[in-house]
Design a protein around this motif. Structure first.
Motif, PDB file in Angstrom:
ATOM      1  N   HIS A 270      -4.595  66.910  34.964  1.00 58.35           N
ATOM      2  CA  HIS A 270      -5.961  66.662  35.285  1.00 58.35           C
ATOM      3  C   HIS A 270      -6.500  67.605  36.158  1.00 58.35           C
ATOM      4  O   HIS A 270      -7.750  68.164  36.301  1.00 58.35           O
ATOM      5  CB  HIS A 270      -6.255  64.992  35.699  1.00 58.35           C
ATOM      6  N   LEU A 271      -6.192  67.786  37.512  1.00 58.64           N
ATOM      7  CA  LEU A 271      -6.459  68.885  38.438  1.00 58.64           C
ATOM      8  C   LEU A 271      -6.633  70.247  37.888  1.00 58.64           C
ATOM      9  O   LEU A 271      -7.702  70.625  38.079  1.00 58.64           O
ATOM     10  CB  LEU A 271      -5.292  68.843  39.622  1.00 58.64           C
ATOM     11  N   GLY A 272      -5.582  70.815  37.098  1.00 60.07           N
ATOM     12  CA  GLY A 272      -5.541  71.837  36.855  1.00 60.07           C
ATOM     13  C   GLY A 272      -6.741  72.049  35.817  1.00 60.07           C
ATOM     14  O   GLY A 272      -7.449  73.271  35.737  1.00 60.07           O
ATOM     15  N   ASP A 273      -6.880  71.300  34.790  1.00 60.88           N
ATOM     16  CA  ASP A 273      -7.812  71.238  33.623  1.00 60.88           C
ATOM     17  C   ASP A 273      -9.293  71.032  34.256  1.00 60.88           C
ATOM     18  O   ASP A 273     -10.214  71.624  33.501  1.00 60.88           O
ATOM     19  CB  ASP A 273      -7.608  70.033  32.629  1.00 60.88           C
ATOM     20  N   ILE A 274      -9.586  70.139  35.349  1.00 56.80           N
ATOM     21  CA  ILE A 274     -10.837  69.993  35.633  1.00 56.80           C
ATOM     22  C   ILE A 274     -11.452  71.429  36.314  1.00 56.80           C
ATOM     23  O   ILE A 274     -12.349  71.833  36.108  1.00 56.80           O
ATOM     24  CB  ILE A 274     -10.862  68.948  36.692  1.00 56.80           C
ATOM     25  N   GLY A 275     -10.471  71.960  36.999  1.00 58.39           N
ATOM     26  CA  GLY A 275     -10.842  73.233  37.506  1.00 58.39           C
ATOM     27  C   GLY A 275     -10.725  74.325  36.590  1.00 58.39           C
ATOM     28  O   GLY A 275     -12.162  75.161  36.500  1.00 58.39           O
ATOM     29  N   ALA A 276     -10.093  74.211  35.635  1.00 57.27           N
ATOM     30  CA  ALA A 276     -10.530  75.124  34.245  1.00 57.27           C
ATOM     31  C   ALA A 276     -11.913  74.883  33.627  1.00 57.27           C
ATOM     32  O   ALA A 276     -12.428  75.760  33.376  1.00 57.27           O
ATOM     33  CB  ALA A 276      -9.185  75.348  33.277  1.00 57.27           C
ATOM     34  N   ILE A 277     -12.185  73.728  33.332  1.00 56.42           N
ATOM     35  CA  ILE A 277     -13.328  73.473  32.775  1.00 56.42           C
ATOM     36  C   ILE A 277     -14.520  74.022  33.565  1.00 56.42           C
ATOM     37  O   ILE A 277     -15.610  74.671  32.910  1.00 56.42           O
ATOM     38  CB  ILE A 277     -13.616  71.812  32.603  1.00 56.42           C
ATOM     39  N   CYS A 278     -14.538  73.884  34.784  1.00 56.33           N
ATOM     40  CA  CYS A 278     -15.632  74.203  35.879  1.00 56.33           C
ATOM     41  C   CYS A 278     -15.560  75.804  35.687  1.00 56.33           C
ATOM     42  O   CYS A 278     -16.570  76.508  35.671  1.00 56.33           O
ATOM     43  CB  CYS A 278     -15.344  73.807  37.125  1.00 56.33           C
ATOM     44  N   ASN A 279     -14.490  76.338  35.888  1.00 54.23           N
ATOM     45  CA  ASN A 279     -14.140  77.862  35.659  1.00 54.23           C
ATOM     46  C   ASN A 279     -15.153  78.475  34.319  1.00 54.23           C
ATOM     47  O   ASN A 279     -15.680  79.407  34.161  1.00 54.23           O
ATOM     48  CB  ASN A 279     -12.730  78.436  35.613  1.00 54.23           C
ATOM     49  N   ASP A 280     -14.800  77.634  33.084  1.00 51.09           N
ATOM     50  CA  ASP A 280     -15.396  78.225  31.934  1.00 51.09           C
ATOM     51  C   ASP A 280     -16.916  77.831  31.911  1.00 51.09           C
ATOM     52  O   ASP A 280     -17.812  78.354  31.102  1.00 51.09           O
ATOM     53  CB  ASP A 280     -14.712  77.350  30.637  1.00 51.09           C
ATOM     54  N   ALA A 281     -17.639  76.995  33.018  1.00 53.78           N
ATOM     55  CA  ALA A 281     -18.929  76.983  33.402  1.00 53.78           C
ATOM     56  C   ALA A 281     -19.260  77.802  34.378  1.00 53.78           C
ATOM     57  O   ALA A 281     -20.208  77.593  35.178  1.00 53.78           O
ATOM     58  CB  ALA A 281     -19.278  75.350  33.622  1.00 53.78           C
ATOM     59  N   ALA A 282     -18.543  78.728  34.529  1.00 53.89           N
ATOM     60  CA  ALA A 282     -18.623  79.862  35.601  1.00 53.89           C
ATOM     61  C   ALA A 282     -18.859  79.330  37.116  1.00 53.89           C
ATOM     62  O   ALA A 282     -19.483  79.810  37.811  1.00 53.89           O
ATOM     63  CB  ALA A 282     -20.153  80.456  35.283  1.00 53.89           C
ATOM     64  N   PHE A 283     -17.921  78.538  37.315  1.00 54.53           N
ATOM     65  CA  PHE A 283     -17.855  77.823  38.778  1.00 54.53           C
ATOM     66  C   PHE A 283     -16.312  78.057  39.196  1.00 54.53           C
ATOM     67  O   PHE A 283     -15.658  77.348  39.264  1.00 54.53           O
ATOM     68  CB  PHE A 283     -18.374  76.262  38.773  1.00 54.53           C
ATOM     69  N   ALA A 284     -16.037  79.317  39.440  1.00 52.38           N
ATOM     70  CA  ALA A 284     -14.632  79.591  39.698  1.00 52.38           C
ATOM     71  C   ALA A 284     -14.156  78.971  40.888  1.00 52.38           C
ATOM     72  O   ALA A 284     -13.035  78.678  41.025  1.00 52.38           O
ATOM     73  CB  ALA A 284     -14.543  81.094  39.705  1.00 52.38           C
ATOM     74  N   PHE A 285     -15.071  78.705  42.017  1.00 54.35           N
ATOM     75  CA  PHE A 285     -14.584  77.919  43.062  1.00 54.35           C
ATOM     76  C   PHE A 285     -13.763  76.895  42.888  1.00 54.35           C
ATOM     77  O   PHE A 285     -12.791  76.805  43.330  1.00 54.35           O
ATOM     78  CB  PHE A 285     -15.972  77.493  43.753  1.00 54.35           C
ATOM     79  N   ALA A 286     -14.323  76.220  41.785  1.00 51.74           N
ATOM     80  CA  ALA A 286     -13.570  74.756  41.745  1.00 51.74           C
ATOM     81  C   ALA A 286     -12.024  74.932  41.187  1.00 51.74           C
ATOM     82  O   ALA A 286     -10.971  74.410  41.379  1.00 51.74           O
ATOM     83  CB  ALA A 286     -14.324  73.806  40.512  1.00 51.74           C
ATOM     84  N   LEU A 287     -12.130  75.951  40.371  1.00 50.48           N
ATOM     85  CA  LEU A 287     -10.864  76.414  39.835  1.00 50.48           C
ATOM     86  C   LEU A 287      -9.720  76.807  40.813  1.00 50.48           C
ATOM     87  O   LEU A 287      -8.552  76.220  40.820  1.00 50.48           O
ATOM     88  CB  LEU A 287     -10.784  77.460  38.903  1.00 50.48           C
TER      89      LEU A 287
END
Ligand code: SF4
Lengths: 526, 175
Positions: A270-287
């Motif tokens: 879940h941690l990895g995926d939530i980060g990756a989802i944010c990254n796909d919404a151009a929010f790399a910080f969360a990734l």
């Protein structure tokens, strides 16, 4: 006590025979005549059952023909309906008109086992690509798995959309990122997708056939590699199905440690995926922040259990590593850090307007659709379905409801945000459960003799991995060997959900939507 | 926004010196690597990852070498979407029958000179999936491989070492 089987009896009467060889005893199995297979599905549908899986087995080693099985679920009840089919020209009435997810199950049954679902709307093969000779059926007993398969000419017929301004975008099988291969074909008007068709099967490794060449105890290693991100979930599910057949009493402590592994696997993914989802919404910080937390968890796994993903730590009969006091303290300290930083990230996610704009109302899977497709796991829970095997088919400690008070988050909006949010709440819940486990875990041994199954018996299990319900169905052959091992990863049904969630989204949002489902290719293709 | 900045400062730089056992080797190869990458790859090594049939376990670790702890970019390692820009193919597998053609195409689309690294027990020899009607076995059954990284899956440090070993090879060494 059992609503589904009662409904079947009252509708089909003496045509329904109850089956003795199915384990565990809580999972009922009954046989109906081949021509009544679809009628039974209709009855169960009227009684609100969902289709969990459909598969076939070659039973010629027992001197019979083939069998086709459908597993239905309603609340806590699982019911397997079976029909015996002749060895020559086996066929059965398709249940796809009644249950949409049967669409792919039955294409697979036809392609790999050579049994015809009569009335199935789609004659195209599945998994077995068009360049395979169409008359080979790898899952049949007579098929020699070691023989290489020649390539033949053939072309896959894609669904077509015609009209002014409609154009097609093919994507894959090799994708842009570090992800598994699969092919997607969009029909779009301008930016807007009107149809998405998936074509999977690229990573078909012949897993189900491979199981049949392994011993029961070795096969758990293969189960742990059906999909590497769910190695714990799959090895527990396989082991429990086997233990149900052999009557093995798994020590209480081993169950609790399995639960500990399962929740740790959930948190890490879940941690990895939530980060990756944010990254796909151009929010790399969360990734970067969340992949840092995930890495922390993996390192703890390595230092305590000897493997970053806890592969091969669950075996039939129990587990191979224990947790001592210092181990427990290490985990608790790690959870404090993860929990603290995760909560900070959740606030940032929640307050970020540009992120909100991307994730809300995107990739919408309507609750009716989610139910129709019989989706499972967080995908189902984000679309209003309250399903969780930890509650409906629990093993210790999940069966102690009043103590553990497992909360199952359910959202109804069915968009990317809902899927993220369900997973956010699941991380919190898993952290809480792990703390509970570490505090209350009973003492005692961690392994028992797994035992051997009797000939012609079948085992079943359903385990809530991080993606959702994983099902295994095992069948012992005439000499007690592996005759069939059916694997149903949550992805087998949830991929259909993605196909339905994409139309009316813009093309550039596809990666974001896809990531929010994050289904397994390997677990689907097998 | 202020929270984001806060979190950034609080976290600091987490990139770690690699675990001790690997550190000596990394130091040795690292120095050489810098030189090799500077000379042969103009400071940047571009990798295209290809999943030719893996269980996704190897992909998790390849992702991990991008996380802030390993931060492979600091060594000049970048991942690219197109094989046409790639210096090195990082291939996981077993190669499935259904991926064989796509793998060959990716290989052919990559400009020479190119390096191929087979990742994981499956990439090396088919691993637990072996050879069957659906799985052709290791990567070298389909394309030439320069370096093998065993492990199931190989840990991030092991992956980095393997990549370093690949770029460190004498280009005149035959395949
Ligand atoms: S080496 Fe292990 S982790 Fe990698 S693809 Fe094979 S089974 Fe999966």
């Amino acid at each position: 006590m059992s609503t589904l089987i009662d409904a079947l009896y009252s509708a089909l009467g003496t045509d329904v025979r109850s089956d003795g060889g199915q384990c565990p005893s809580t999972v009922l199995c009954c046989t109906v005549p081949g021509e009544k297979f679809a009628e039974a599905a209709g009855v169960l549908k009227k009684n609100y059952a969902l289709l969990a899986a459909e598969w076939a087995a070659d039973e010629t080693p027992f001197g019979r023909g083939f069998s086709v099985f459908a597993c239905y679920r309603w609340g806590k009840e699982y019911l397997i309906v079976r029909s015996e089919l002749p060895a020559d020209n086996p066929q059965f009435p398709s249940i796809t008109p009644c249950y949409v997810p049967a669409y792919r199950f039955e294409r697979q049954i036809r392609s790999l086992m050579g049994i015809t679902p009569l009335g199935h709307p789609d004659p195209r093969p599945w998994i077995k690509f068009e360049d395979w000779p169409q008359d080979i059926f790898p899952l049949r007993k007579t098929y020699d798995a070691a023989k290489p398969v020649p390539r033949v000419q053939g072309e896959y017929q894609w669904a077509r959309a015609e009209g002014e301004g409609i154009y097609e975008i093919p994507v894959g099988p090799v994708h842009a990122g570090i992800i598994e291969p699969g092919h997607f074909r969009f029909q779009a008007v301008g930016e807007m997708v009107v149809n998405l068709e998936e074509r999977l099967g690229y990573v078909h490794k012949g897993i189900e056939k491979r199981f049949e060449s392994l011993s029961w105890n070795d096969a758990v290693r293969l189960a742990g590699r059906v999909t590497g991100d769910t190695t714990v979930g799959h090895s527990i599910a396989y082991s429990m199905a086997l233990e149900s057949m052999t009557g093995c009493k798994v020590p209480e402590r081993a169950h609790w440690i399995r639960a500990l592994f399962l929740e740790r696997e959930r948190i890490a993914n879940h941690l990895g995926d939530i980060g990756a989802i944010c990254n796909d919404a151009a929010f790399a910080f969360a990734l970067y922040q969340l992949s840092r937390l995930k890495e922390l968890a993996l390192r703890t796994n390595y230092s305590l259990f000897g493997h970053r993903f806890m592969m091969d730590k669950v075996v039939p009969g129990g587990v191979t590593v224990d947790v001592d006091i210092t181990g427990a303290d290490t985990i608790l300290a790690e959870l404090d850090i993860i929990s603290r930083d995760f909560e900070r990230m959740v606030v940032i996610y929640d307050e970020n307007a540009s992120l909100e704009d991307r994730v809300r109302d995107t990739g919408w899977l309507k609750p009716e659709r989610a139910r129709e497709l019989c989706t499972v796991g967080f995908v189902a829970r984000a679309s209003g379905l309250n399903l969780d095997c930890r509650i409906f088919n629990p093993f210790p400690p999940y069966d102690q409801y009043h103590n553990i008070e497992l909360a199952v988050p359910v959202k109804v909006t069915g968009d990317v945000h809902a899927r993220v949010w369900v997973r956010v709440e699941e991380v919190r819940e898993s952290i809480r459960i792990i703390r509970y486990i570490l505090e209350h875990m009973p003492r005692g041994p961690i392994t028992a003799d797994p035992g051997k199954p009797l000939p012609d018996t079948a085992g079943f299990s359903a385990v809530e991995g991080w993606r959702g319900e994983i099902i295994y169905w095992l069948q012992a052959g005439p000499r007690g060997e592996v005759n069939r091992c059916m694997v149903r990863d949550p992805s087998s049904v949830n991929w259909l959900g993605l196909e339905q969630a994409i139309p009316n989204n813009i093309v550039p949002d596809f990666p974001l939507c896809n990531k929010s489902f994050n289904q397994s290719y390997s677990g689907h293709d097998l | 926004m202020i929270r984001i900045l806060h979190q950034i400062f609080r976290t600091g730089i987490v990139t770690e010196p690699l675990p001790r056992a690997a550190e000596e080797e990394i130091k040795r190869v690292g120095a050489k690597l810098e030189e090799v990458i500077r000379k042969r790859f103009r400071r940047s090594l571009t990798i295209r990852e290809v999943d030719a049939g893996s269980c996704n376990g190897c992909e998790l670790e390849i992702h991990a070498i991008n996380n802030p702890y390993y931060n492979c970019e600091r060594f000049g390692i970048h991942f690219t979407a197109s094989p046409r820009f790639a210096d090195l193919l990082l291939v996981t597998g077993p190669v499935t029958r259904n991926m064989e053609i796509a793998l060959r195409r990716t290989y052919n689309a990559t400009p020479t000179p190119k390096l191929v690294v087979a990742v994981g027990d499956c990439g090396c020899n088919g691993g637990i999936f072996g050879e069957s009607y659906a799985s052709l076995g290791g990567i070298d059954k389909v394309i030439p491989v320069d370096v093998y990284i065993p492990g199931c899956p190989p840990a991030p440090v092991v992956l980095l070492n393997g990549i370093l070993a690949a770029v460190d090879r004498d280009p005149r060494e035959g395949k």
